[in-house]
Design a protein around this motif. Structure first.
Motif, PDB file in Angstrom:
ATOM      1  N   VAL A 135      13.354  -1.906  -1.399  1.00 49.82           N
ATOM      2  CA  VAL A 135      11.954  -2.313  -1.326  1.00 49.82           C
ATOM      3  C   VAL A 135      11.883  -3.813  -1.589  1.00 49.82           C
ATOM      4  CG1 VAL A 135       9.631  -2.031  -2.279  1.00 49.82           C
ATOM      5  CG2 VAL A 135      11.188  -0.056  -2.173  1.00 49.82           C
ATOM      6  N   ASP A 136      11.226  -4.546  -0.698  1.00 45.91           N
ATOM      7  CA  ASP A 136      10.982  -5.976  -0.880  1.00 45.91           C
ATOM      8  C   ASP A 136       9.897  -6.151  -1.941  1.00 45.91           C
ATOM      9  OD1 ASP A 136      10.403  -8.668  -0.699  1.00 45.91           O
ATOM     10  OD2 ASP A 136      10.034  -8.670   1.455  1.00 45.91           O
ATOM     11  N   GLU A 190       7.707  10.512  -9.916  1.00 38.08           N
ATOM     12  CA  GLU A 190       6.445  10.937  -9.311  1.00 38.08           C
ATOM     13  C   GLU A 190       5.869   9.802  -8.472  1.00 38.08           C
ATOM     14  OE1 GLU A 190       4.955  13.911  -9.641  1.00 38.08           O
ATOM     15  OE2 GLU A 190       6.169  14.787 -11.265  1.00 38.08           O
ATOM     16  N   GLY A 191       5.315  10.165  -7.303  1.00 36.17           N
ATOM     17  CA  GLY A 191       4.619   9.176  -6.492  1.00 36.17           C
ATOM     18  C   GLY A 191       5.243   8.971  -5.135  1.00 36.17           C
ATOM     19  N   GLU A 192       4.914   7.825  -4.541  1.00 31.97           N
ATOM     20  CA  GLU A 192       5.361   7.524  -3.186  1.00 31.97           C
ATOM     21  C   GLU A 192       6.100   6.190  -3.165  1.00 31.97           C
ATOM     22  OE1 GLU A 192       1.891   8.135  -3.748  1.00 31.97           O
ATOM     23  OE2 GLU A 192       2.376  10.263  -3.515  1.00 31.97           O
ATOM     24  N   VAL A 193       7.045   6.095  -2.244  1.00 26.87           N
ATOM     25  CA  VAL A 193       7.758   4.837  -2.042  1.00 26.87           C
ATOM     26  C   VAL A 193       7.990   4.628  -0.556  1.00 26.87           C
ATOM     27  CG1 VAL A 193      10.006   5.978  -2.429  1.00 26.87           C
ATOM     28  CG2 VAL A 193       9.822   3.483  -2.628  1.00 26.87           C
ATOM     29  N   HIS A 194       7.779   3.385  -0.134  1.00 27.00           N
ATOM     30  CA  HIS A 194       8.051   2.990   1.247  1.00 27.00           C
ATOM     31  C   HIS A 194       9.145   1.932   1.225  1.00 27.00           C
ATOM     32  CE1 HIS A 194       7.185   0.331   4.863  1.00 27.00           C
ATOM     33  NE2 HIS A 194       7.619   1.468   5.374  1.00 27.00           N
ATOM     34  N   SER A 234       9.806   6.597   4.214  1.00 24.87           N
ATOM     35  CA  SER A 234       8.811   6.892   3.179  1.00 24.87           C
ATOM     36  C   SER A 234       9.161   8.228   2.527  1.00 24.87           C
ATOM     37  CB  SER A 234       7.406   6.960   3.770  1.00 24.87           C
ATOM     38  OG  SER A 234       6.969   5.687   4.204  1.00 24.87           O
ATOM     39  N   LEU A 235       9.072   8.270   1.205  1.00 27.48           N
ATOM     40  CA  LEU A 235       9.375   9.483   0.451  1.00 27.48           C
ATOM     41  C   LEU A 235       8.250   9.748  -0.539  1.00 27.48           C
ATOM     42  CD1 LEU A 235      13.122   8.777  -0.502  1.00 27.48           C
ATOM     43  CD2 LEU A 235      12.298  10.092   1.459  1.00 27.48           C
ATOM     44  N   SER A 236       7.920  11.024  -0.715  1.00 30.00           N
ATOM     45  CA  SER A 236       6.980  11.440  -1.750  1.00 30.00           C
ATOM     46  C   SER A 236       7.712  12.337  -2.734  1.00 30.00           C
ATOM     47  CB  SER A 236       5.798  12.200  -1.132  1.00 30.00           C
ATOM     48  OG  SER A 236       5.032  11.356  -0.298  1.00 30.00           O
ATOM     49  N   PHE A 237       7.509  12.077  -4.029  1.00 24.58           N
ATOM     50  CA  PHE A 237       8.191  12.823  -5.089  1.00 24.58           C
ATOM     51  C   PHE A 237       7.188  13.606  -5.925  1.00 24.58           C
ATOM     52  CE2 PHE A 237      11.201   9.502  -4.105  1.00 24.58           C
ATOM     53  CZ  PHE A 237      12.449  10.062  -4.328  1.00 24.58           C
ATOM     54  N   GLU A 238       7.566  14.815  -6.259  1.00 21.74           N
ATOM     55  CA  GLU A 238       6.848  15.621  -7.229  1.00 21.74           C
ATOM     56  C   GLU A 238       7.875  16.314  -8.117  1.00 21.74           C
ATOM     57  OE1 GLU A 238       4.230  18.389  -5.387  1.00 21.74           O
ATOM     58  OE2 GLU A 238       3.027  16.847  -4.369  1.00 21.74           O
ATOM     59  N   GLY A 239       7.713  16.190  -9.423  1.00 16.17           N
ATOM     60  CA  GLY A 239       8.658  16.804 -10.341  1.00 16.17           C
ATOM     61  C   GLY A 239      10.080  16.326 -10.135  1.00 16.17           C
ATOM     62  N   GLY A 240      10.232  15.091  -9.660  1.00 18.35           N
ATOM     63  CA  GLY A 240      11.552  14.503  -9.466  1.00 18.35           C
ATOM     64  C   GLY A 240      12.182  14.755  -8.118  1.00 18.35           C
ATOM     65  N   GLU A 241      11.596  15.624  -7.271  1.00 18.01           N
ATOM     66  CA  GLU A 241      12.189  15.981  -5.987  1.00 18.01           C
ATOM     67  C   GLU A 241      11.390  15.415  -4.823  1.00 18.01           C
ATOM     68  OE1 GLU A 241      12.867  20.109  -5.467  1.00 18.01           O
ATOM     69  OE2 GLU A 241      14.504  20.183  -6.927  1.00 18.01           O
ATOM     70  N   VAL A 242      12.095  15.086  -3.741  1.00  8.60           N
ATOM     71  CA  VAL A 242      11.442  14.679  -2.508  1.00  8.60           C
ATOM     72  C   VAL A 242      10.758  15.896  -1.896  1.00  8.60           C
ATOM     73  CG1 VAL A 242      11.774  13.790  -0.166  1.00  8.60           C
ATOM     74  CG2 VAL A 242      13.116  12.837  -2.060  1.00  8.60           C
ATOM     75  N   GLU A 251       0.803  -1.211   0.000  1.00  8.53           N
ATOM     76  CA  GLU A 251       0.000   0.000   0.000  1.00  8.53           C
ATOM     77  C   GLU A 251       0.844   1.272   0.000  1.00  8.53           C
ATOM     78  OE1 GLU A 251      -2.641  -0.196   3.299  1.00  8.53           O
ATOM     79  OE2 GLU A 251      -3.770  -1.915   2.519  1.00  8.53           O
ATOM     80  N   GLY A 252       2.172   1.131   0.224  1.00 12.96           N
ATOM     81  CA  GLY A 252       2.993   2.322   0.403  1.00 12.96           C
ATOM     82  C   GLY A 252       3.831   2.745  -0.778  1.00 12.96           C
ATOM     83  N   THR A 253       3.860   1.921  -1.833  1.00 13.83           N
ATOM     84  CA  THR A 253       4.741   2.233  -2.962  1.00 13.83           C
ATOM     85  C   THR A 253       3.986   2.203  -4.271  1.00 13.83           C
ATOM     86  OG1 THR A 253       6.713   1.364  -1.862  1.00 13.83           O
ATOM     87  CG2 THR A 253       6.784   1.502  -4.253  1.00 13.83           C
ATOM     88  N   ASP A 254       3.963   3.327  -4.935  1.00 13.00           N
ATOM     89  CA  ASP A 254       3.476   3.435  -6.312  1.00 13.00           C
ATOM     90  C   ASP A 254       4.247   4.590  -6.933  1.00 13.00           C
ATOM     91  OD1 ASP A 254       2.203   3.547  -8.729  1.00 13.00           O
ATOM     92  OD2 ASP A 254       0.182   3.380  -7.904  1.00 13.00           O
ATOM     93  N   LEU A 255       5.303   4.253  -7.640  1.00 10.24           N
ATOM     94  CA  LEU A 255       6.270   5.239  -8.123  1.00 10.24           C
ATOM     95  C   LEU A 255       6.505   5.047  -9.603  1.00 10.24           C
ATOM     96  CD1 LEU A 255       8.095   7.388  -6.578  1.00 10.24           C
ATOM     97  CD2 LEU A 255       9.955   5.739  -6.864  1.00 10.24           C
ATOM     98  N   THR A 256       6.492   6.138 -10.351  1.00 12.77           N
ATOM     99  CA  THR A 256       6.803   6.075 -11.780  1.00 12.77           C
ATOM    100  C   THR A 256       7.999   6.963 -12.078  1.00 12.77           C
ATOM    101  OG1 THR A 256       5.271   7.875 -12.320  1.00 12.77           O
ATOM    102  CG2 THR A 256       4.428   5.614 -12.442  1.00 12.77           C
ATOM    103  N   MET A 257       8.736   6.602 -13.116  1.00 16.73           N
ATOM    104  CA  MET A 257       9.898   7.386 -13.544  1.00 16.73           C
ATOM    105  C   MET A 257      10.175   7.096 -15.006  1.00 16.73           C
ATOM    106  SD  MET A 257      12.741   5.109 -11.544  1.00 16.73           S
ATOM    107  CE  MET A 257      11.620   4.937 -10.156  1.00 16.73           C
ATOM    108  N   ARG A 258      10.706   8.071 -15.700  1.00 20.91           N
ATOM    109  CA  ARG A 258      11.152   7.868 -17.069  1.00 20.91           C
ATOM    110  C   ARG A 258      12.607   7.421 -17.067  1.00 20.91           C
ATOM    111  NH1 ARG A 258      10.405  13.213 -18.849  1.00 20.91           N
ATOM    112  NH2 ARG A 258      12.008  12.742 -20.410  1.00 20.91           N
ATOM    113  N   VAL A 259      12.930   6.542 -18.009  1.00 28.30           N
ATOM    114  CA  VAL A 259      14.310   6.077 -18.174  1.00 28.30           C
ATOM    115  C   VAL A 259      14.754   6.177 -19.629  1.00 28.30           C
ATOM    116  CG1 VAL A 259      14.263   4.538 -16.156  1.00 28.30           C
ATOM    117  CG2 VAL A 259      13.531   3.667 -18.402  1.00 28.30           C
TER     118      VAL A 259
END
Length: 364
Positions: free
Chosen positions: A335-336, A225-229, A245-253, A188-196
């Motif tokens: 992250v497991d 963008e998003g959250e990671v635990h 836990s970290l939240s990202f917007e525009g690439g920044e915490v 429930e704590g991780t849903d993160l997207t990123m471009r590569v």
């Protein structure tokens, strides 16, 4: 001498760094790793190389940091001169006490990292180098293992067929390297997207890091963008940081928290401007690393995990037309991915609950 130590040294010299006759080889190792240093010297002698060893002492470094004014830290020019004359650099980890630096202020550690940053950059960009582990008693304690059990764990992960491991990991490289977007979902704590897109995917098969066992790349810095635990602890500056836990917007915490030692996390994020961005996405693929041991050299390679690093992106993972995230920090956290988890690449699930799509047992 334990024959496994000699095999370890052989892998470092022949596979990881490909030492040649006449190479100047610098080894940094603590006293606990003397057996490996001796075995390395034997192999280097056989190859006609020129070795030198320097003492790595966590106790001495702690004493220096605590006695210093952080404002006085500067690049040690004599150390840089030594690196410039070095062809091959080998760093050996081994500890009698892995918490030796736990009473150094986080801000002091951050200032020291900034001062010596050019040394690490020179090693990684201009030299053949390898960082590895000797199975010392202090590291066995962290892993909650007997010394004998920890030795078996280390050598199982290190002394292996690295060509076979490379071939296994190359299948994931073929998936990730041409990709545009990655999504990481876990619990429930991780849903993160990123471009590569435009970034380069590397296959770590025991060269710079021994043990190896990961596929890694760099996110486009402003794309995260998003959250990671991070459900695995991380040891930073001699202290355990848990449930980050970290939240990202525009690439920044933009938000952060930790259950334990949040001040260490906060100081890391404040290291410099690049410390609040991600510099690495890594996917663990070394299934001989099957236990968490509070040692990132091993833990980040563990099968059924991913890791993300705050801060510096490795130059080799950044495409020619892409921005490289620069920082004195490179802080890996795990992250497991073994349960209620998936990795999506361009909308397609490529790993579910730790099993890759090219492995038996993968569920669509």
């Amino acid at each position: 001498m334990d024959p496994r130590v000699r095999e370890h040294a052989e892998i470092v010299v022949e596979h990881s760094t490909n030492v040649e006759a006449g190479d100047n080889v610098q080894i940094v190792a603590p006293p606990e790793a003397e057996d490996l240093v001796v075995a390395l010297y034997e192999k280097l002698g056989e190859r006609g190389a020129n070795p030198a060893v320097s003492l790595g002492s966590d106790r001495a470094l702690r004493a220096f940091k605590r006695a210093s004014d952080p404002a006085d830290f500067e690049l040690p020019s004599h150390r840089m001169a030594s690196i410039e004359e070095t062809d091959v650099f080998v760093s050996v980890k081994a500890a009698a006490n892995t918490n030796e630096g736990s009473d150094v202020e986080p801000e002091t550690n951050a200032a020291y990292r900034r001062a010596v940053k050019p040394i690490g950059e020179t090693v990684m960009s201009e030299k053949r180098w390898c960082g590895t582990q000797f199975p010392a008693a202090g590291n066995a304690q962290d892993a909650e293992m007997s010394t004998e059990a920890y030795e078996e764990f280390v050598y199982r992960a290190v002394n292996k067929d690295w060509e076979a491991q490379r071939e296994h990991q190359e299948r994931m490289v073929e998936v990730l390297d041409p990709a545009s977007e990655v999504r990481i979902v876990s619990g429930e704590g991780t849903d993160l997207t990123m471009r590569v897109d435009g970034m380069v995917t590397e296959n770590d098969h025991g060269e710079n890091n021994l043990p190896g066992g990961e596929v890694f790349t760099a996110p486009v810095p402003d794309s995260v963008e998003g959250e990671v635990h991070f459900d695995k602890p991380v040891m930073a500056q001699g202290r355990e940081v848990t449930d980050v836990s970290l939240s990202f917007e525009g690439g920044e915490v933009v938000e952060h928290s930790a259950e334990k030692n949040e001040d260490v996390l906060r100081a890391a994020l404040d290291t410099d401007a690049g410390a609040r961005r991600l510099g690495e996405l890594g996917i663990g693929m070394n299934r001989d690393i099957d236990e968490f041991t509070y040692n990132m050299l091993f833990d980040e390679k563990m099968g059924d995990t991913i890791h993300l690093a705050l801060g510096m992106a490795y130059e080799e993972t950044v495409g020619e037309d892409r921005e490289r995230n620069d920082s004195a920090l490179h802080m890996d956290m795990i992250v497991d991915m073994s349960r209620e988890s998936r990795i999506e690449v361009d909308g397609e699930v490529v790993q579910r609950n730790g099993t890759f799509r090219f492995e038996d047992g993968f569920e669509e």
